[in-house]
Motif scaffolding. Structure first.
Motif, PDB file in Angstrom:
ATOM      1  N   ALA A  85      33.582  40.642  34.645  1.00 43.47           N
ATOM      2  CA  ALA A  85      33.453  41.360  35.918  1.00 43.47           C
ATOM      3  C   ALA A  85      34.506  42.437  36.096  1.00 43.47           C
ATOM      4  O   ALA A  85      34.476  43.156  37.083  1.00 43.47           O
ATOM      5  CB  ALA A  85      33.505  40.410  37.117  1.00 43.47           C
ATOM      6  N   ILE A  86      35.459  42.559  35.162  1.00 45.22           N
ATOM      7  CA  ILE A  86      36.431  43.637  35.243  1.00 45.22           C
ATOM      8  C   ILE A  86      36.509  44.321  33.883  1.00 45.22           C
ATOM      9  O   ILE A  86      36.020  43.806  32.877  1.00 45.22           O
ATOM     10  CB  ILE A  86      37.828  43.127  35.643  1.00 45.22           C
ATOM     11  N   ILE A  89      32.845  42.869  48.934  1.00 40.99           N
ATOM     12  CA  ILE A  89      32.397  43.459  47.669  1.00 40.99           C
ATOM     13  C   ILE A  89      31.174  44.319  47.940  1.00 40.99           C
ATOM     14  O   ILE A  89      30.220  43.866  48.586  1.00 40.99           O
ATOM     15  CB  ILE A  89      32.058  42.354  46.640  1.00 40.99           C
ATOM     16  N   GLU A 119      26.367  39.725  36.515  1.00 39.45           N
ATOM     17  CA  GLU A 119      27.499  40.620  36.737  1.00 39.45           C
ATOM     18  C   GLU A 119      27.997  40.492  38.169  1.00 39.45           C
ATOM     19  O   GLU A 119      29.214  40.494  38.422  1.00 39.45           O
ATOM     20  CB  GLU A 119      27.087  42.063  36.438  1.00 39.45           C
ATOM     21  N   ARG A 120      27.087  40.371  39.108  1.00 43.09           N
ATOM     22  CA  ARG A 120      27.472  40.228  40.516  1.00 43.09           C
ATOM     23  C   ARG A 120      28.170  38.889  40.753  1.00 43.09           C
ATOM     24  O   ARG A 120      29.156  38.811  41.491  1.00 43.09           O
ATOM     25  CB  ARG A 120      26.247  40.369  41.416  1.00 43.09           C
ATOM     26  N   ARG A 160      31.703  39.001  39.389  1.00 45.32           N
ATOM     27  CA  ARG A 160      32.586  39.769  40.256  1.00 45.32           C
ATOM     28  C   ARG A 160      33.048  38.920  41.445  1.00 45.32           C
ATOM     29  O   ARG A 160      34.209  38.974  41.854  1.00 45.32           O
ATOM     30  CB  ARG A 160      31.856  41.021  40.741  1.00 45.32           C
TER      31      ARG A 160
END
Length: 403
Positions: free
Chosen positions: A105-106, A259, A269-270, A273
């Protein structure tokens, strides 16, 4: 905890583990590997080249299966794994096998730099699971992430910038499919009975009817937990209900954590995060406190623990859809779904194996990125996306052949 766990590959240790792995895999993980001979022979001729292996990821045992493949080749691989796997003794063990971490996620710069370095080496052999996590589905793949192929091209670009010849770098699609080697009827009966007992459901109908009743109860329980269940809900299709549930949970958690929503982005991916925000924020207590309404209203259901549980659920049910078992009612598909339900009902991250399995491995046609490098320089994202879709399609087609 450090921000990055580098590989500390120890050749003698890897060789010892490769020698003992077939016995340990059968005894502890109840799995052995059968590798397709044609694809393996082709891979054998490339074993000293730069390799990026991209397997599907249906179970938690896939890394073991790929490690068995490395043992048969007689060479070590490097492996990219989620940061959360590197706690304690297990992390040190994985590092010595050639595994290193990535924080999902980063933009994990240390992990990206390590990947670039490995793929720049003359005999760098790296394994990345491009689905980004377990699909828990034996027959189908989730969308592949583009990062691995993207970084591989960046490694080749290093040579171009130095004015050196572009070397060969082969991307290898790998398909893993499991087959139970024993009668699964008693296994299925025990698993269904245990779930029915936990959910206080009376057995009724055949095994598939019972599975659907269990799944319906689990879905209804989750909908009620998030205040989404109404009498009209039963009139909707399961797939619509699942989609609505996922969207609601993501929206609530993203809003709570500040977010920005990305509805066109992959669910995983969400989720990653959100998980990263939970682990790394120093202001979570204030955010969750602010989310509580006045005492006269119903209290918010969201706590740190509730968000963590919701993210576990979303990953568990990410690839699920109504009809997965009915479309091809194999024991493997049936038990795929049972495992998902057990993870939810019993809150077990990794349920024990249901029975001994044969992992069939089919190696797809290698793709030499050097041959695509000129096109990549003219249209980077287009070429990467096209190749990733081609690799995903190859993995799925080979899964279909492994019957």
């Amino acid at each position: 905890m450090p921000d990055f766990y580098p590989p500390r590959l120890t050749p003698i240790f890897v060789k010892f583990c490769q020698t003992s792995a077939p016995v340990l895999a059968r005894w502890h993980y109840w799995v052995h590997a059968e590798i397709d001979s044609d694809g393996f022979e082709q891979l054998l001729t490339l074993k000293n080249q730069r390799l990026l292996l991209l397997p599907n990821h249906p179970t938690f045992q896939d890394l073991i299966v790929i490690f068995l493949l490395s043992g048969k080749l007689g060479v070590p691989f490097y492996y990219l794994a989620a940061y959360e796997n590197f706690k304690g003794i297990l992390g040190a063990f994985l590092q010595r096998l050639g595994t290193y971490s990535i924080r999902r996620a980063i933009a994990d710069r240390a992990s990206i730099a390590q990947t670039l370095e490995l793929l720049s080496q003359s005999n760098g052999r790296l394994v990345i699971f491009p689905e980004g996590g377990c699909s828990f589905q034996n027959d189908t793949v989730m969308p592949f992430r583009v990062g691995g192929v993207q970084i591989a091209f960046q490694a080749l670009n290093r040579f171009a910038k130095r004015g050196e010849p572009i070397p060969d770098l082969y991307v290898i699609p790998v398909s893993i499919k499991y087959h139970y080697t024993e009668d699964t009827n008693p296994i299925i009966q025990r698993a269904l009975t245990r779930l029915e007992k936990a959910l206080e459901i009376a057995p009724d109908g055949n095994e598939y009817d019972r599975l659907r009743t269990i799944a319906e109860q689990v879905l209804r329980n989750i909908e009620r937990e998030y205040n989404l269940y109404t009498p009209e809900t039963n009139q909707q299709s399961w797939n619509d209900r699942i989609t609505a549930l996922k969207a609601h949970v993501l929206q609530e958690c993203e809003q709570l954590l500040g977010i920005r929503p990305s509805p066109n982005e992959l669910l995983r991916e969400r989720v990653y995060r959100i998980q990263y925000a939970i682990r790394d924020s120093n202001e979570l207590d204030d955010k969750f406190e602010d989310a509580q309404p006045p005492e006269t209203l119903q209290p918010s259901i969201w706590t740190v623990e509730a968000v963590e549980k919701a993210m576990f659920r979303l990953l568990n049910f990410d690839a699920i859809y109504d009809g997965y078992v009915a479309a091809n009612p194999t024991p493997e598909r049936f038990l795929d779904t049972v495992t998902r339900l057990e993870r939810e009902v019993f809150q077990i991250d990794q349920p024990p194996p249901k029975g001994h399995r044969k992992a069939r491995v089919k190696v797809g046609e290698p793709i030499n990125l050097r041959e695509h490098f000129d096109a990549y320089q003219k249209n980077r994202s287009g070429v990467v996306n096209q190749l990733v879709l081609q690799i995903q399609k190859t993995v799925q087609q080979n899964l279909d052949l492994l019957r």
